[in-house]
Design an enzyme around this catalytic site. Structure first.
Site, PDB file in Angstrom:
ATOM      1  N   ASN A   1     -41.956 152.996  15.176  1.00 32.56           N
ATOM      2  CA  ASN A   1     -42.597 152.645  16.445  1.00 32.56           C
ATOM      3  C   ASN A   1     -41.695 152.929  17.642  1.00 32.56           C
ATOM      4  O   ASN A   1     -42.176 153.124  18.761  1.00 32.56           O
ATOM      5  CB  ASN A   1     -42.979 151.156  16.445  1.00 32.56           C
ATOM      6  CG  ASN A   1     -44.230 150.881  15.644  1.00 32.56           C
ATOM      7  OD1 ASN A   1     -44.737 151.740  14.927  1.00 32.56           O
ATOM      8  ND2 ASN A   1     -44.737 149.668  15.748  1.00 32.56           N
TER       9      ASN A   1
ATOM     10  N   SER B   1     -51.768 150.901  15.549  1.00 25.58           N
ATOM     11  CA  SER B   1     -51.146 152.207  15.758  1.00 25.58           C
ATOM     12  C   SER B   1     -52.104 153.320  16.144  1.00 25.58           C
ATOM     13  O   SER B   1     -51.651 154.438  16.436  1.00 25.58           O
ATOM     14  CB  SER B   1     -50.348 152.605  14.521  1.00 25.58           C
ATOM     15  OG  SER B   1     -49.182 151.820  14.429  1.00 25.58           O
TER      16      SER B   1
ATOM     17  N   GLY C   1     -54.472 151.931  12.065  1.00 27.10           N
ATOM     18  CA  GLY C   1     -53.613 150.942  12.703  1.00 27.10           C
ATOM     19  C   GLY C   1     -53.495 149.679  11.881  1.00 27.10           C
ATOM     20  O   GLY C   1     -54.448 149.253  11.226  1.00 27.10           O
TER      21      GLY C   1
ATOM     22  N   TYR D   1     -41.581 157.060   9.662  1.00 30.27           N
ATOM     23  CA  TYR D   1     -42.396 156.364  10.664  1.00 30.27           C
ATOM     24  C   TYR D   1     -41.559 155.348  11.435  1.00 30.27           C
ATOM     25  O   TYR D   1     -40.866 154.522  10.845  1.00 30.27           O
ATOM     26  CB  TYR D   1     -43.532 155.651   9.937  1.00 30.27           C
ATOM     27  CG  TYR D   1     -44.691 155.242  10.793  1.00 30.27           C
ATOM     28  CD1 TYR D   1     -45.581 156.182  11.293  1.00 30.27           C
ATOM     29  CD2 TYR D   1     -44.930 153.897  11.076  1.00 30.27           C
ATOM     30  CE1 TYR D   1     -46.678 155.801  12.047  1.00 30.27           C
ATOM     31  CE2 TYR D   1     -46.018 153.510  11.829  1.00 30.27           C
ATOM     32  CZ  TYR D   1     -46.889 154.463  12.310  1.00 30.27           C
ATOM     33  OH  TYR D   1     -47.980 154.082  13.069  1.00 30.27           O
TER      34      TYR D   1
ATOM     35  N   SER E   1     -69.928 167.069  13.899  1.00 28.01           N
ATOM     36  CA  SER E   1     -68.836 166.270  13.343  1.00 28.01           C
ATOM     37  C   SER E   1     -69.373 164.974  12.757  1.00 28.01           C
ATOM     38  O   SER E   1     -70.393 164.440  13.187  1.00 28.01           O
ATOM     39  CB  SER E   1     -67.814 165.950  14.436  1.00 28.01           C
ATOM     40  OG  SER E   1     -68.385 165.124  15.423  1.00 28.01           O
TER      41      SER E   1
ATOM     42  N   THR F   1     -38.891 146.524  12.113  1.00 27.56           N
ATOM     43  CA  THR F   1     -38.178 146.020  10.936  1.00 27.56           C
ATOM     44  C   THR F   1     -37.317 144.812  11.280  1.00 27.56           C
ATOM     45  O   THR F   1     -37.062 143.956  10.416  1.00 27.56           O
ATOM     46  CB  THR F   1     -37.282 147.128  10.351  1.00 27.56           C
ATOM     47  OG1 THR F   1     -38.077 148.289  10.119  1.00 27.56           O
ATOM     48  CG2 THR F   1     -36.630 146.694   9.058  1.00 27.56           C
TER      49      THR F   1
END
Length: 366
Positions: free
Chosen positions: A168, A73, A311, A166, A336, A133
């Site tokens: 997809n 992801s 992910g 959430y 950073s 799902t």
């Protein structure tokens, strides 16, 4: 007069245990994960890579340093960047309905594309059911419209804008909008707009039917059930993830991507500000996480947050992100910190997943 003898500073540094390496070792020795990899970029821009475990359980081969993995992801952030670039170009409106770009396509039980906006898609507030799902064990090549059709057979989980959940399916639709408006495949848009622009030499969107991982990589594994034998899941058709989860990369490339994104090298300030505007998020993210537009803020134990995504896909799990110091854009890139951690199985144990996240936290809070 007594004299004290001081050890050289380097002696203390050498003796100090590295929390990242310790964390990866524990994931292998305590949690039983086949392999763990990490890449850490410090505030001075120096990168250190780590490995633990074995890259191939059958041969016992070493884990390739900074090897390629399926990033699941994290792909959503790439997709969101392309959408937001198109917003900046005046081709997409964040608060414009999906029906404007894909007329009549999004219809189902409680589902109406004229009520769902592009923002709803990117922020997971559309109420669309998650097709993942309902995939089951049907391992095959999917077209994006196949994935959408699976989702639309099921009822909406909420009205648009009502709640965060959430899915997809949101990002499959975002990918279809990109292709509709650009007239080009999503993979080409990502390659031109992000991958080549940033010089991400080890990142790519697999071509249709490509089940391999191109460069040196640790093998990925899965279990049918907790305690079951580990099975090799390295080669598979990733088309079930498409714009939501199909890409392959390395830890160091992901560090560069998120760093350049957060320091303004991919988006104009207005679009980056929209991306970083979050709503409270739930599963699969940690408590206190906020979801923006394809970007997640996660609290740090040392204060503040880091920005990334993470992910989860067959054979691999990735977590990581960037924390920024300073206010001027040019100084932020230098100051950073960035870390990405990958393991070669999807942990089913909550404790193991928490340990992966603690490695990220330890690296960013050093």
């Amino acid at each position: 007069m007594t004299m004290s003898v001081l050890a050289p500073p380097t002696a203390f540094a050498a003796a100090r245990p590295d929390p990242v390496q310790q964390g990866l070792n524990a994931l292998v020795s305590t949690d039983g994960l086949p392999a763990a990899l990490a890449s850490v970029k410090d505030r001075d821009g120096r990168t250190r890579t780590y490995t633990a475990g074995v890259g191939d359980l059958a041969t016992g081969s070493k884990v390739p340093r900074d090897g390629q993995v399926r990033i699941g992801s994290n792909t959503k952030t790439f997709t969101a960047v392309v959408v937001l670039q198109l917003v900046g170009e005046g081709k997409i409106g964040l608060d414009t309905s999906v029906d404007t770009y894909l007329p009549g396509l999004v219809r189902g039980k409680g589902i109406d594309g004229s009520r769902i906006t592009v923002r709803h898609l990117l922020q997971h507030t559309s109420g669309l059911p998650n097709y993942v799902t309902y995939l089951g064990d049907d391992v095959r090549r999917y077209e994006p419209r196949d994935l959408l059709d699976i989702a639309l057979q099921h009822e909406a989980v909420a009205d648009p804008g009502e709640k965060w959940e959430y899915s997809n399916t949101n990002y499959v639709l975002a990918g279809l909008i990109i292709e509709k408006l650009t007239g080009r495949p999503l993979a080409e848009e990502m390659d031109q707009r992000i991958i080549k622009r940033l010089g991400l030499r080890h990142t790519y969107f697999p071509a249709p039917g490509d089940v391999t991982i191109r460069e040196p990589h640790p093998k990925g594994y899965y279990q049918d059930a907790p305690g079951a034998p580990l099975r090799d899941a390295t080669e598979l058709d990733p088309s079930w993830g498409w714009a939501a989860g199909q890409m392959i990369s390395t830890n160091s490339d992901l560090n560069r991507f998120f760093t350049e994104l957060l320091t303004g090298d991919l988006l104009a300030p207005a679009q980056l500000a929209q991306m970083r505007t979050t709503v409270p998020a739930g599963f699969p993210f940690r408590s206190g996480a906020g979801y923006g537009l394809g970007l997640v803020s996660t609290p740090l134990s040392c204060g503040g947050v880091y920005w990334g995504h993470g992910g989860s896909t067959t054979g691999y799990e990735t977590r990581g992100g960037v924390t920024l110091d300073g206010r001027a854009a040019k100084s932020r890139a230098a100051k950073s910190r960035a870390v990405n951690v990958a393991v070669t199985i999807q942990p089913t144990d909550k404790t193991a997943m928490e340990r992966v996240e603690r490695v990220v936290d330890a690296a960013l809070c050093r």
